[in-house]
Design an enzyme around this catalytic site. Structure first.
Site, PDB file in Angstrom:
ATOM      1  N   GLN A   1     -42.131  40.688  -9.025  1.00  0.00           N
ATOM      2  CA  GLN A   1     -43.276  39.935  -9.572  1.00  0.00           C
ATOM      3  C   GLN A   1     -43.262  38.481  -9.090  1.00  0.00           C
ATOM      4  OE1 GLN A   1     -41.333  42.028 -11.293  1.00  0.00           O
ATOM      5  NE2 GLN A   1     -42.393  42.972 -13.008  1.00  0.00           N
TER       6      GLN A   1
ATOM      7  N   ASP B   1     -41.273  37.879 -23.477  1.00  0.00           N
ATOM      8  CA  ASP B   1     -41.976  39.095 -23.924  1.00  0.00           C
ATOM      9  C   ASP B   1     -41.844  39.308 -25.423  1.00  0.00           C
ATOM     10  OD1 ASP B   1     -41.294  39.550 -20.925  1.00  0.00           O
ATOM     11  OD2 ASP B   1     -42.955  40.894 -21.424  1.00  0.00           O
TER      12      ASP B   1
ATOM     13  N   ARG C   1     -49.777  43.521 -16.353  1.00  0.00           N
ATOM     14  CA  ARG C   1     -48.444  43.262 -16.886  1.00  0.00           C
ATOM     15  C   ARG C   1     -48.360  41.786 -17.247  1.00  0.00           C
ATOM     16  NH1 ARG C   1     -47.740  39.457 -14.053  1.00  0.00           N
ATOM     17  NH2 ARG C   1     -45.656  39.376 -14.914  1.00  0.00           N
TER      18      ARG C   1
HETATM   19  O1  MRU Z   1     -42.542  43.766 -16.555  1.00  0.00           O
HETATM   20  P1  MRU Z   1     -43.510  42.620 -16.618  1.00  0.00           P
HETATM   21  O2  MRU Z   1     -43.994  42.194 -15.276  1.00  0.00           O
HETATM   22  O3  MRU Z   1     -44.628  42.890 -17.595  1.00  0.00           O
HETATM   23  O4  MRU Z   1     -42.647  41.419 -17.211  1.00  0.00           O
HETATM   24  C1  MRU Z   1     -43.289  40.186 -17.413  1.00  0.00           C
HETATM   25  C2  MRU Z   1     -42.375  39.121 -17.858  1.00  0.00           C
HETATM   26  O5  MRU Z   1     -41.225  39.336 -18.117  1.00  0.00           O
HETATM   27  C3  MRU Z   1     -42.993  37.772 -18.081  1.00  0.00           C
HETATM   28  O6  MRU Z   1     -42.077  36.769 -17.804  1.00  0.00           O
HETATM   29  C4  MRU Z   1     -43.423  37.655 -19.554  1.00  0.00           C
HETATM   30  O7  MRU Z   1     -44.223  38.735 -19.917  1.00  0.00           O
HETATM   31  C5  MRU Z   1     -44.148  36.398 -19.823  1.00  0.00           C
HETATM   32  S1  MRU Z   1     -45.780  36.438 -19.107  1.00  0.00           S
HETATM   33  C6  MRU Z   1     -46.601  35.014 -19.542  1.00  0.00           C
END
Ligand code: MRU
Length: 353
Positions: free
Chosen positions: A201, A242, A51
């Site tokens: 996370q 994202d 992720r």
């Molecule tokens: O659901 P996730 O854990 O994939 O979400 C990740 C995030 O929102 C991060 O902040 C984003 O992807 C930036 S990672 C360098």
């Protein structure tokens, strides 16, 4: 830093495989997964074993190679049909991080441009491209760290959200790359890491990464961020993204919107760090960013046990959008974008397009 990169290709294009750290198990268990089918790659992205927007893009590139392997001995039309099927399938794994679609279309473009290659040659070529996506991401992380470093020079404390480090990218990360760079210069820099409900996370991954690198970190519940700002414990907030729209509206992990509002209310700079692969200039504003909705069990069965009454209804958007007006600067591998406007974004990113 993990002993291995979060995402790696092991072996050659014919028999090699995608290797991932299963991030759902961290920090309790460190397990490397060996993925040899496109279905397992899809599942790993969907269930957040891999992720973070850039890491999802890298995994998708290698996922295309995994999917192409079964058609390596076939005709070119057979391989081309298989590639389209694999790319379309992987694109259904998660909707918000644009890096997924960016990487998949890059792989499709390679196949379309290489009409004269045999099937075996094309699979070789696809692995070269997937490796390039990984290598470029690593370089972009390093450049983001360099460009963002001056922004944290006067900070004794900084707040971050979700995980944006080595687990979320091929390199040092985006927002965390800036923090790592600042902490190298000033080892007393105090990081406040939001735990990042519902999937934690921040607690499971960011605290783990920072502790591995001996960067001082205090873990806080998401609801504590405003008070931490009020107490003047942090002089900057820095997060990843994202998907960033043409006007600078930035989608990131749920809770980011609230942080941007809180930072503005406390007159604290709010930075978004992301590579150019996270920009989606085909959409004007954040209104058009698809927001992933996830299972209610992430809320009702948190922390490994039931945490809500039986049958309790939920709303579980995985992302939200920080409006450009709340963002002090975007930190990209091309440099800083400040002010965050459509014109400034276009000007800074032009060099990389
Ligand atoms: O659901 P996730 O854990 O994939 O979400 C990740 C995030 O929102 C991060 O902040 C984003 O992807 C930036 S990672 C360098």
């Amino acid at each position: 830093m993990p002993a291995q990169p979060a995402v790696a290709w092991i072996g050659d294009s014919a028999t090699g495989h995608l290797q991932l750290i299963d991030q759902t198990l961290l920090p309790v268990e460190y397990l490397e997964l060996k993925l040899q089918t496109v279905e397992t790659v899809w599942e790993a992205i969907k269930s957040l074993r891999v992720r973070g927007a850039p890491a999802i893009g890298v995994a998708a590139g290698y996922g295309v190679v995994v999917g192409a392997q079964s058609a390596r001995a076939g005709t070119r039309p057979e391989l081309d049909a298989r590639l389209n099927q694999v790319i379309d399938y992987l694109a259904t794994s998660r909707p918000t991080a644009v890096n997924l679609f960016w990487a998949l279309e890059r792989m499709r473009g390679v196949a379309q441009a290489a009409k004269d290659l045999t099937s075996a040659q094309l699979v070789d070529r696809l692995l070269v491209e997937a490796r390039a996506i990984e290598d470029e991401d690593r370089e972009m992380c390093a450049a983001i760290g360099r460009h963002g470093l001056p922004l944290l020079r006067d900070c004794s404390g900084v707040l971050t959200h979700c995980n944006t480090g080595g687990l979320a990218t091929a390199g040092d990360g985006t927002a965390l790359a800036v923090i790592f760079a600042a902490a190298r210069e000033r080892p007393t820099l105090q990081v406040y890491a939001d735990e990042t409900r519902p999937l934690l996370q921040g607690a499971r991954l960011t605290a783990w990464e920072l502790m591995q690198r001996r960067v001082p970190v205090k873990l806080i519940c998401d609801s504590m961020a405003g008070w931490v700002m009020k107490e003047k414990r942090v002089q900057a907030v820095i997060v990843g993204a994202d998907r960033i729209a043409a006007n600078g509206d930035s989608a990131n992990k749920i809770g980011t919107y609230s942080l941007s509002v809180l930072a503005k209310a406390h007159n604290i700079p709010f930075y978004v760090a992301a590579p150019s692969s996270t920009f989606d200039l085909s959409i004007e504003t954040g209104e058009e960013i698809p927001i992933e909705q996830r299972a209610s069990t992430e809320i009702t069965n948190a922390f490994g046990r039931q945490t809500a009454p039986d049958g309790c209804d939920t709303y579980n958007p995985a992302f939200d959008v920080a409006p450009a007006a709340n963002i002090t600067a975007l930190i990209t591998e091309q440099g800083l974008i400040q002010p965050v406007t459509k014109q400034q974004i276009a000007a800074v990113l032009k060099a990389s397009r």
